[in-house]
Design a protein around this motif. Structure first.
Motif, PDB file in Angstrom:
ATOM      1  N   LEU A 283      32.360  58.319  42.325  1.00 30.91           N
ATOM      2  CA  LEU A 283      33.518  57.460  42.413  1.00 30.91           C
ATOM      3  C   LEU A 283      33.092  56.018  42.683  1.00 30.91           C
ATOM      4  N   MET A 284      33.592  55.093  41.845  1.00 30.58           N
ATOM      5  CA  MET A 284      33.362  53.663  42.049  1.00 30.58           C
ATOM      6  C   MET A 284      34.684  53.051  42.530  1.00 30.58           C
ATOM      7  N   ILE A 285      34.590  52.253  43.602  1.00 31.84           N
ATOM      8  CA  ILE A 285      35.772  51.679  44.242  1.00 31.84           C
ATOM      9  C   ILE A 285      35.535  50.185  44.442  1.00 31.84           C
ATOM     10  N   ALA A 286      36.598  49.377  44.245  1.00 33.80           N
ATOM     11  CA  ALA A 286      36.439  47.930  44.385  1.00 33.80           C
ATOM     12  C   ALA A 286      37.725  47.272  44.855  1.00 33.80           C
ATOM     13  N   ASP A 287      37.562  46.064  45.375  1.00 36.76           N
ATOM     14  CA  ASP A 287      38.712  45.206  45.632  1.00 36.76           C
ATOM     15  C   ASP A 287      39.083  44.515  44.318  1.00 36.76           C
ATOM     16  N   SER A 288      40.138  43.718  44.341  1.00 31.38           N
ATOM     17  CA  SER A 288      40.576  43.041  43.113  1.00 31.38           C
ATOM     18  C   SER A 288      40.802  41.540  43.284  1.00 31.38           C
ATOM     19  N   ARG A 289      40.504  40.979  44.449  1.00 29.61           N
ATOM     20  CA  ARG A 289      40.771  39.548  44.673  1.00 29.61           C
ATOM     21  C   ARG A 289      39.873  38.696  43.773  1.00 29.61           C
ATOM     22  N   ALA A 290      40.489  37.737  43.103  1.00 32.29           N
ATOM     23  CA  ALA A 290      39.753  36.758  42.297  1.00 32.29           C
ATOM     24  C   ALA A 290      39.746  35.440  43.048  1.00 32.29           C
ATOM     25  N   THR A 291      38.557  34.842  43.212  1.00 35.05           N
ATOM     26  CA  THR A 291      38.455  33.590  43.960  1.00 35.05           C
ATOM     27  C   THR A 291      37.693  32.496  43.223  1.00 35.05           C
ATOM     28  N   SER A 292      36.938  32.800  42.205  1.00 31.80           N
ATOM     29  CA  SER A 292      36.098  31.824  41.491  1.00 31.80           C
ATOM     30  C   SER A 292      35.154  31.091  42.432  1.00 31.80           C
ATOM     31  N   GLY A 293      34.665  31.790  43.437  1.00 30.93           N
ATOM     32  CA  GLY A 293      33.650  31.245  44.326  1.00 30.93           C
ATOM     33  C   GLY A 293      34.169  30.410  45.482  1.00 30.93           C
ATOM     34  N   SER A 294      35.479  30.190  45.559  1.00 33.85           N
ATOM     35  CA  SER A 294      36.014  29.441  46.696  1.00 33.85           C
ATOM     36  C   SER A 294      36.831  30.381  47.573  1.00 33.85           C
TER      37      SER A 294
END
Length: 177
Positions: free
Chosen positions: A12-23
């Motif tokens: 099982l692979m699990i991840a968050d989904s927040r996109a920040t573009s490095g900031s």
């Protein structure tokens, strides 16, 4: 940036989904884990973390096309990734196109939240809880939490006993004339 974990026991692979573009400013949500749909790595799971906008998507396409070294040219690769093949072998990429592996471990974590996830795992958390802990501790990680199950050959096939029972159940079920 991200938290991506892979639990080999549960496949099982699990991840968050927040996109920040490095900031620190969240700009939305995005897919960070993928099932490779075509090419020589079809069916593999890929988790990708990068501070460079678009790099994760480019890397996913590069894996889908077969990971040709020539596709890079002189560009630098600012990516951290886990590739899990359908045979369950795990490979790690860290800022270059040469993977390390196959690797053996009971837990893998990448991204800016990896230390929190590893610490939670050492304290007894399962993979989902480890991602939750990383999200609560790392401002670059955020919901929603998503997951993908590795589909190994035969993983979704009914057992031989169930197949035989189904065949016997269907035998003679036609209408007599």
């Amino acid at each position: 940036m991200t938290i991506i974990v892979y639990d080999p026991k549960r496949q099982l692979m699990i991840a968050d989904s927040r996109a920040t573009s490095g900031s620190r400013h969240p700009i939305g949500a995005k897919a960070k884990i993928h099932r490779i749909a075509a090419g020589p790595h079809k069916g593999a799971l890929l988790g990708v973390s990068s501070r460079v906008p678009g790099m994760g998507e480019w890397f996913r396409e590069w894996v889908t096309r077969g990971m040709s070294k020539e596709a890079f040219g002189t560009s630098e690769l600012e990516v951290e990734a886990i590739l899990v093949q359908v045979d369950r072998s795990v490979f790690f990429f860290n800022e270059n196109h040469y993977p390390s592996g196959p690797l053996e471990s009971d837990f893998f974590a990448i991204g800016s939240g990896r230390e929190y996830a590893l610490g939670a795992r050492k304290a007894g958390a399962d993979a989902f809880r480890a991602v939750e802990v990383a999200i609560s501790c790392d401002l670059f990680c955020g919901p929603p939490i998503v997951h993908l199950q590795l589909n190994t050959p035969g993983a979704n096939q009914p057992s031989m006993i169930r197949r035989v029972a189904r065949l016997l159940g269907n035998f003679g079920s036609g209408t007599a004339t």
